[in-house]
Design a protein around this motif. Structure first.
Motif, PDB file in Angstrom:
ATOM      1  N   VAL A 156       1.104  -1.658  -0.393  1.00 12.94           N
ATOM      2  CA  VAL A 156       0.110   0.175  -0.092  1.00 12.94           C
ATOM      3  C   VAL A 156       1.197   1.205   0.112  1.00 12.94           C
ATOM      4  O   VAL A 156       2.385   1.369   0.473  1.00 12.94           O
ATOM      5  CB  VAL A 156      -0.692  -0.063   1.530  1.00 12.94           C
ATOM      6  N   PHE A 157      -0.035   2.263  -0.445  1.00 11.64           N
ATOM      7  CA  PHE A 157       1.332   3.298  -0.440  1.00 11.64           C
ATOM      8  C   PHE A 157       0.310   4.635  -0.109  1.00 11.64           C
ATOM      9  O   PHE A 157      -0.944   5.027  -0.640  1.00 11.64           O
ATOM     10  CB  PHE A 157       1.360   3.879  -2.550  1.00 11.64           C
ATOM     11  N   PRO A 158       0.411   4.637   1.328  1.00 10.55           N
ATOM     12  CA  PRO A 158      -0.824   5.397   1.934  1.00 10.55           C
ATOM     13  C   PRO A 158      -0.723   6.653   1.213  1.00 10.55           C
ATOM     14  O   PRO A 158      -1.803   7.671   1.424  1.00 10.55           O
ATOM     15  CB  PRO A 158      -0.805   5.849   3.409  1.00 10.55           C
ATOM     16  N   GLU A 159       0.299   7.525   0.334  1.00 10.81           N
ATOM     17  CA  GLU A 159       0.362   8.882   0.502  1.00 10.81           C
ATOM     18  C   GLU A 159      -0.918   8.931  -0.673  1.00 10.81           C
ATOM     19  O   GLU A 159      -1.382  10.491  -1.903  1.00 10.81           O
ATOM     20  CB  GLU A 159       1.353   9.693   0.076  1.00 10.81           C
ATOM     21  N   GLY A 160      -1.693   8.093  -1.648  1.00 10.62           N
ATOM     22  CA  GLY A 160      -2.212   8.115  -2.653  1.00 10.62           C
ATOM     23  C   GLY A 160      -1.649   8.998  -4.197  1.00 10.62           C
ATOM     24  O   GLY A 160      -0.496   9.194  -4.719  1.00 10.62           O
ATOM     25  N   PHE A 161      -2.326   9.302  -4.943  1.00  9.78           N
ATOM     26  CA  PHE A 161      -2.171  10.650  -5.671  1.00  9.78           C
ATOM     27  C   PHE A 161      -1.375  12.032  -5.291  1.00  9.78           C
ATOM     28  O   PHE A 161      -0.367  12.878  -5.527  1.00  9.78           O
ATOM     29  CB  PHE A 161      -3.653  10.710  -6.655  1.00  9.78           C
ATOM     30  N   LYS A 162      -0.948  12.587  -4.037  1.00  9.06           N
ATOM     31  CA  LYS A 162      -0.836  13.453  -3.428  1.00  9.06           C
ATOM     32  C   LYS A 162       0.335  13.035  -3.651  1.00  9.06           C
ATOM     33  O   LYS A 162       1.444  14.399  -3.525  1.00  9.06           O
ATOM     34  CB  LYS A 162      -0.974  13.723  -1.844  1.00  9.06           C
TER      35      LYS A 162
END
Length: 298
Positions: A156-162
């Motif tokens: 998982v990449f919790p920052e996402g598109f940010k």
């Protein structure tokens, strides 16, 4: 007195060991035949292990080995079996970091990575199909929990598109980690959280601007301007050959908590913030260790 000579032992040709290398053409034809006849398996999420291993990962392996020259650090922190949540920073304008981390775990740890993707990924017909085939699934509580309970590595990449769309001036500065849904999944399933720092992706497409109006028109979170795109057209989509390092941090245990702890918002927030701080510290140290992003000739 004559001593009898020892007779040489003759091994029949049929019994001799074979050192023939696999025929890649024959293997490819066999693969195509299985695909055409439907003689292959996918799991309940659509993951096609054979297509992923034999085709899709083969296509990106040259990028991993020769273009980005990826170096992994502390792979011993990745569990050899059982479920675990792999949590990493996100960057690079396009999600090459997800693919490189997946290949690192496949080739060097011997474990497939099941990545959780954003809604947008599954709204695009071709990308949605390929994502499912390579083991990715929607970033939702139900899918994450089922995979973790099934003993899978879940990324998982919790920052996402940010994170992936941030400007180059903010490189290696973690963005907000959302509401901590990934921590709640780890608590419910009792699996360790493995923090991961990825250095190198920030430099492949240095984002210096954003075509916001056109991005909204196309339904995209951003449309980047880089030193080479859109100035050079399709050629500007070639990623720059930055040097990559991927470090796997010491696992953060969650099995000391009761599964009901996932419903405690303050605990989830504190653990989420702790994971974020750990990854930021790892990034700071790894950037210094990596040194120059590009070879001397650039």
């Amino acid at each position: 007195m004559s001593v009898p000579r020892e007779e040489a032992r003759v091994i029949p040709i049929s019994a001799a060991p074979s050192f023939e290398q696999p025929d890649p053409v024959a293997e490819l034809l066999a693969l195509i035949r299985r695909r055409i006849t439907g003689d292959y398996e996918v799991d309940e999420f659509g993951y096609d292990a054979e297509l992923t291993d034999k085709v899709l990962l083969e296509l990106i392996r040259p990028l991993y080995n020769h273009w980005f020259r990826v170096e992994t650090v502390e792979l011993k922190n990745v569990p050899v079996e059982g479920g675990a949540l792999i949590v990493a920073n996100h960057s690079g304008t396009l999600p090459f970091d997800a693919l490189m981390m997946q290949l690192a775990l496949h080739d060097e740890a011997g474990r497939p990575l099941r990545l959780l993707g954003a809604d947008l990924v599954y709204q695009l017909p071709v990308l949605s199909h390929l994502s499912r085939k390579t083991g990715h699934t929607l970033a939702c509580r139900e899918d994450a929990d089922r995979l973790l309970r099934g003993g899978e590595l879940v990324g998982v990449f919790p920052e996402g598109f940010k994170g992936i769309g941030k400007p180059f001036s903010d490189r290696y500065k973690l963005q907000r980690f959302g509401r901590g849904g990934f921590v709640a999944s780890a608590l419910r399933t009792g699996v360790p959280i493995v923090p991961v720092a990825i250095v190198g992706a920030e430099e492949i497409y240095p984002k210096i601007g954003d075509l916001k109006s056109l991005a909204r028109l196309l339904g995209l979170p951003y449309l980047p301007i880089t030193p080479l795109f859109p100035l050079l057209g399709p050629l500007g989509l070639v990623p720059l050959p930055s040097k990559w390092m991927i470090e796997f941090g010491e696992p953060i245990r969650t099995d000391d908590y009761d599964p009901s702890a996932a419903d405690d918002p303050m605990l989830v927030f504190n653990l989420t913030d702790h994971v974020r701080e750990v990854i930021q510290q790892m990034l700071n140290e790894l950037v210094l260790r990596r040194g120059y992003a590009f070879p001397p000739f650039m």
